[in-house]
Design a protein around this motif. Structure first.
Motif, PDB file in Angstrom:
ATOM      1  N   PRO A  33       0.899  -1.002   0.064  1.00 11.80           N
ATOM      2  CA  PRO A  33      -0.099   0.082   0.126  1.00 11.80           C
ATOM      3  C   PRO A  33       1.341   1.183   0.092  1.00 11.80           C
ATOM      4  O   PRO A  33       2.047   1.373   0.762  1.00 11.80           O
ATOM      5  CB  PRO A  33      -0.711   0.179   1.044  1.00 11.80           C
ATOM      6  CG  PRO A  33      -0.785  -1.590   1.999  1.00 11.80           C
ATOM      7  CD  PRO A  33       0.529  -2.114   1.122  1.00 11.80           C
ATOM      8  N   GLY A  34       0.110   2.301  -1.236  1.00  5.34           N
ATOM      9  CA  GLY A  34       1.407   3.512  -0.946  1.00  5.34           C
ATOM     10  C   GLY A  34       2.381   3.813  -1.442  1.00  5.34           C
ATOM     11  O   GLY A  34       3.502   4.313  -1.308  1.00  5.34           O
ATOM     12  N   SER A 194      10.254  -5.133   1.927  1.00  3.99           N
ATOM     13  CA  SER A 194       8.862  -5.098   1.877  1.00  3.99           C
ATOM     14  C   SER A 194       7.758  -5.845   1.384  1.00  3.99           C
ATOM     15  O   SER A 194       7.288  -7.061   1.793  1.00  3.99           O
ATOM     16  CB  SER A 194       8.023  -4.067   1.682  1.00  3.99           C
ATOM     17  OG  SER A 194       8.363  -2.869   2.301  1.00  3.99           O
ATOM     18  N   LEU A 195       8.726  -6.634   0.302  1.00  3.76           N
ATOM     19  CA  LEU A 195       7.906  -7.432  -0.513  1.00  3.76           C
ATOM     20  C   LEU A 195       7.910  -9.008   0.046  1.00  3.76           C
ATOM     21  O   LEU A 195       7.009 -10.288   0.336  1.00  3.76           O
ATOM     22  CB  LEU A 195       8.609  -6.959  -2.609  1.00  3.76           C
ATOM     23  CG  LEU A 195       7.517  -6.719  -3.174  1.00  3.76           C
ATOM     24  CD1 LEU A 195       8.781  -6.225  -4.045  1.00  3.76           C
ATOM     25  CD2 LEU A 195       6.533  -6.013  -2.891  1.00  3.76           C
ATOM     26  N   ALA A 196       8.750  -8.700   0.451  1.00  4.67           N
ATOM     27  CA  ALA A 196       9.355 -10.499   1.426  1.00  4.67           C
ATOM     28  C   ALA A 196       8.600 -10.695   1.722  1.00  4.67           C
ATOM     29  O   ALA A 196       7.914 -12.591   2.344  1.00  4.67           O
ATOM     30  CB  ALA A 196      11.505 -10.480   1.578  1.00  4.67           C
ATOM     31  N   ARG A 197       8.280  -9.614   3.304  1.00  7.37           N
ATOM     32  CA  ARG A 197       7.950  -9.707   3.985  1.00  7.37           C
ATOM     33  C   ARG A 197       6.672 -10.257   3.675  1.00  7.37           C
ATOM     34  O   ARG A 197       5.551 -10.785   4.594  1.00  7.37           O
ATOM     35  CB  ARG A 197       8.027  -8.585   5.359  1.00  7.37           C
ATOM     36  CG  ARG A 197       6.682  -8.880   5.948  1.00  7.37           C
ATOM     37  CD  ARG A 197       6.357  -7.097   6.890  1.00  7.37           C
ATOM     38  NE  ARG A 197       8.015  -6.684   7.769  1.00  7.37           N
ATOM     39  CZ  ARG A 197       8.541  -5.803   8.825  1.00  7.37           C
ATOM     40  NH1 ARG A 197       7.098  -5.304   9.039  1.00  7.37           N
ATOM     41  NH2 ARG A 197       9.633  -5.631   9.647  1.00  7.37           N
ATOM     42  N   ALA A 198       5.712  -9.230   2.693  1.00  6.43           N
ATOM     43  CA  ALA A 198       4.125  -9.573   2.137  1.00  6.43           C
ATOM     44  C   ALA A 198       4.337 -10.750   1.666  1.00  6.43           C
ATOM     45  O   ALA A 198       3.177 -11.275   2.101  1.00  6.43           O
ATOM     46  CB  ALA A 198       4.050  -8.572   1.786  1.00  6.43           C
ATOM     47  N   ALA A 199       5.631 -11.644   1.064  1.00  6.55           N
ATOM     48  CA  ALA A 199       5.430 -12.769   0.749  1.00  6.55           C
ATOM     49  C   ALA A 199       4.854 -13.794   1.784  1.00  6.55           C
ATOM     50  O   ALA A 199       4.302 -15.230   1.335  1.00  6.55           O
ATOM     51  CB  ALA A 199       6.388 -13.114  -0.738  1.00  6.55           C
ATOM     52  N   LEU A 200       6.254 -13.659   3.013  1.00  6.43           N
ATOM     53  CA  LEU A 200       5.830 -14.305   3.412  1.00  6.43           C
ATOM     54  C   LEU A 200       5.000 -14.971   4.919  1.00  6.43           C
ATOM     55  O   LEU A 200       4.300 -15.228   5.774  1.00  6.43           O
ATOM     56  CB  LEU A 200       7.375 -14.113   4.712  1.00  6.43           C
ATOM     57  CG  LEU A 200       8.395 -14.126   4.227  1.00  6.43           C
ATOM     58  CD1 LEU A 200       9.857 -14.231   4.300  1.00  6.43           C
ATOM     59  CD2 LEU A 200       9.336 -15.752   3.206  1.00  6.43           C
ATOM     60  N   ASP A 239       7.213  -0.134   6.672  1.00  9.62           N
ATOM     61  CA  ASP A 239       6.994   0.705   6.058  1.00  9.62           C
ATOM     62  C   ASP A 239       6.044   2.402   5.589  1.00  9.62           C
ATOM     63  O   ASP A 239       6.513   2.603   5.339  1.00  9.62           O
ATOM     64  CB  ASP A 239       4.544   0.121   6.350  1.00  9.62           C
ATOM     65  CG  ASP A 239       3.924  -0.228   5.160  1.00  9.62           C
ATOM     66  OD1 ASP A 239       4.786  -0.655   4.312  1.00  9.62           O
ATOM     67  OD2 ASP A 239       2.741  -0.129   5.197  1.00  9.62           O
ATOM     68  N   ALA A 240       7.044   2.032   7.487  1.00 10.75           N
ATOM     69  CA  ALA A 240       6.484   3.334   7.531  1.00 10.75           C
ATOM     70  C   ALA A 240       8.151   4.602   7.178  1.00 10.75           C
ATOM     71  O   ALA A 240       8.327   5.450   6.276  1.00 10.75           O
ATOM     72  CB  ALA A 240       7.495   4.253   9.355  1.00 10.75           C
ATOM     73  N   GLU A 241       9.315   3.419   6.519  1.00 11.96           N
ATOM     74  CA  GLU A 241      10.762   3.599   6.040  1.00 11.96           C
ATOM     75  C   GLU A 241      10.558   3.948   4.460  1.00 11.96           C
ATOM     76  O   GLU A 241      10.575   4.353   4.126  1.00 11.96           O
ATOM     77  CB  GLU A 241      11.875   2.916   6.496  1.00 11.96           C
ATOM     78  CG  GLU A 241      12.840   3.399   6.143  1.00 11.96           C
ATOM     79  CD  GLU A 241      13.955   4.659   6.543  1.00 11.96           C
ATOM     80  OE1 GLU A 241      12.929   5.129   7.115  1.00 11.96           O
ATOM     81  OE2 GLU A 241      15.168   4.338   5.852  1.00 11.96           O
ATOM     82  N   ARG A 242      10.026   2.910   3.722  1.00 11.47           N
ATOM     83  CA  ARG A 242       9.855   2.630   2.310  1.00 11.47           C
ATOM     84  C   ARG A 242       8.854   4.158   2.190  1.00 11.47           C
ATOM     85  O   ARG A 242       8.905   4.318   1.260  1.00 11.47           O
ATOM     86  CB  ARG A 242       8.309   1.612   2.310  1.00 11.47           C
ATOM     87  CG  ARG A 242       8.622   1.068   0.644  1.00 11.47           C
ATOM     88  CD  ARG A 242       7.753  -0.235   0.887  1.00 11.47           C
ATOM     89  NE  ARG A 242       6.660  -0.394   1.672  1.00 11.47           N
ATOM     90  CZ  ARG A 242       5.276  -0.211   1.616  1.00 11.47           C
ATOM     91  NH1 ARG A 242       5.681   0.861  -0.219  1.00 11.47           N
ATOM     92  NH2 ARG A 242       4.474  -0.118   2.442  1.00 11.47           N
ATOM     93  N   ARG A 243       7.850   4.211   3.659  1.00 12.24           N
ATOM     94  CA  ARG A 243       6.966   5.620   2.876  1.00 12.24           C
ATOM     95  C   ARG A 243       7.627   6.743   2.732  1.00 12.24           C
ATOM     96  O   ARG A 243       6.766   7.745   1.698  1.00 12.24           O
ATOM     97  CB  ARG A 243       5.719   5.722   2.920  1.00 12.24           C
ATOM     98  CG  ARG A 243       4.629   4.767   3.270  1.00 12.24           C
ATOM     99  CD  ARG A 243       4.131   4.226   3.916  1.00 12.24           C
ATOM    100  NE  ARG A 243       2.592   3.502   4.627  1.00 12.24           N
ATOM    101  CZ  ARG A 243       1.086   3.620   3.077  1.00 12.24           C
ATOM    102  NH1 ARG A 243       1.125   4.079   3.390  1.00 12.24           N
ATOM    103  NH2 ARG A 243       0.085   2.139   3.975  1.00 12.24           N
ATOM    104  N   ARG A 244       8.480   6.752   3.970  1.00 11.72           N
ATOM    105  CA  ARG A 244       9.369   7.860   3.883  1.00 11.72           C
ATOM    106  C   ARG A 244       9.917   8.130   3.324  1.00 11.72           C
ATOM    107  O   ARG A 244      10.703   9.301   2.135  1.00 11.72           O
ATOM    108  CB  ARG A 244      10.262   8.149   5.055  1.00 11.72           C
ATOM    109  CG  ARG A 244      10.990   9.454   5.655  1.00 11.72           C
ATOM    110  CD  ARG A 244      12.088   8.862   6.457  1.00 11.72           C
ATOM    111  NE  ARG A 244      12.619   7.876   6.400  1.00 11.72           N
ATOM    112  CZ  ARG A 244      13.889   8.322   5.850  1.00 11.72           C
ATOM    113  NH1 ARG A 244      14.321   9.692   5.405  1.00 11.72           N
ATOM    114  NH2 ARG A 244      14.921   7.113   5.598  1.00 11.72           N
ATOM    115  N   LEU A 245      11.053   7.204   2.506  1.00  8.00           N
ATOM    116  CA  LEU A 245      12.454   6.771   1.210  1.00  8.00           C
ATOM    117  C   LEU A 245      11.245   6.965  -0.088  1.00  8.00           C
ATOM    118  O   LEU A 245      11.662   8.189  -0.663  1.00  8.00           O
ATOM    119  CB  LEU A 245      12.589   5.343   1.010  1.00  8.00           C
ATOM    120  CG  LEU A 245      13.289   5.531   2.019  1.00  8.00           C
ATOM    121  CD1 LEU A 245      14.215   4.204   2.277  1.00  8.00           C
ATOM    122  CD2 LEU A 245      14.801   5.904   1.757  1.00  8.00           C
ATOM    123  N   SER A 246      10.149   7.055  -0.509  1.00 10.76           N
ATOM    124  CA  SER A 246       9.310   7.036  -1.142  1.00 10.76           C
ATOM    125  C   SER A 246       9.006   8.753  -1.772  1.00 10.76           C
ATOM    126  O   SER A 246       8.688   9.741  -2.838  1.00 10.76           O
ATOM    127  CB  SER A 246       7.758   6.356  -1.468  1.00 10.76           C
ATOM    128  OG  SER A 246       8.279   5.676  -1.396  1.00 10.76           O
TER     129      SER A 246
END
Ligand code: SF4
Ligand code: SF4
Length: 253
Positions: A33-34, A194-200, A239-246
């Motif tokens: 998401p996001g 993040s993708l790995a976490r979602a897949a696992l 997730d917060a870090e991914r959104r911050r980098l985005s």
């Protein structure tokens, strides 16, 4: 071939993967998401290529995905094949970027945490970065301001660069300034994790940890299990870090 949303939803209902083809399917259909779509698809494609090259067992592959070794391999390959940006102020002994604001000093994966812990454990009892600056990374040598865990430094340290060292100094003192950023490998690293976490999901967790907390725990004498526990992030941190980098895409680096 791109999957239709209906196919993706059907795959998502199948439950946790129990073999490599199902794991591939889970990565191919994982949703973040996001996320910036271009970054997500680049990270997904690199993660699937990594998966395609694995010759180990399902358990070993799951382990490499959950502890971040897969994401690290992808991001490091990206750094290795990219030309270094021109005009950087970065130099050995320049360490304002090793003053780590916030509670725990940055997001690292479990495999990065283990590598850092192993590199720092022999240095217990020596002066460290906290003797130079209250928020100095404990991995730092307070005299030379060189990283004492250079080969084991995490991706965040490998990708943080600046064209303006005065901006780094200002940021270290809490004054937000433009001129610094991370190489693209960092957002790919975090997105792949993040993708790995979602897949696992339903198979195992893929936790992240705080860099400064982990380094302090290692140097303060905690064993790896205690250090991992002490530095473990809340699940929402990745997730917060991914959104911050985005939000920073297109900035200085
Ligand atoms: S990011 Fe800033 S503080 Fe760190 S080495 Fe580069 S110029 Fe120096
Ligand atoms: S691990 Fe090394 S490079 Fe990274 S913040 Fe700490 S001292 Fe700096």
């Amino acid at each position: 071939m791109a999957r239709s949303p209906r196919t993706a939803r059907r795959a998502a209902r199948k439950g946790p993967a129990t073999d490599l083809p199902a794991l591939r399917e889970a990565i191919a259909t994982a949703r973040l998401p996001g996320a910036a779509p271009q970054v997500t698809e680049q990270a997904r494609s690199l993660l699937l290529a990594w998966l395609g090259a694995q010759r180990g067992t399902f358990a070993a592959t799951v382990r490499a995905l959950s502890d971040g070794e897969a994401a690290r391999t992808i991001a490091q390959a990206l750094i290795d094949r990219s030309a270094a940006p021109e005009g950087l102020d970065c130099a050995a002994g320049c360490a304002f970027c090793c003053i780590l604001p916030g509670d725990d000093g940055g997001t690292i994966t479990a495999s990065e945490a283990r590598a850092l812990h192993a590199a720092l454990t022999p240095l217990r009892g020596q002066p460290d970065g906290r003797d130079w600056h209250p928020q100095g990374c404990p991995s730092l040598d307070p005299e030379t301001r060189l990283c004492r865990a250079y080969d084991a430094r995490p991706m965040i340290c490998r990708t943080y660069v600046s064209r303006d060292v005065t901006a780094c100094e200002a940021i270290a003192e809490g004054d937000a300034r433009p001129g610094t950023g991370t190489l693209p490998a960092q957002i790919i690293h975090i997105t792949a994790q993040s993708l790995a976490r979602a897949a696992l999901k339903g198979i195992t967790l893929a936790p992240t940890h705080g860099l400064a907390t982990l380094a302090a725990a290692a140097l303060d004498g905690q064993d790896i299990d205690a250090a991992l526990r002490a530095s473990r992030h809340a699940p929402t941190s990745l997730d917060a870090e991914r959104r911050r980098l985005s939000r920073g895409l297109g900035s200085a680096r």
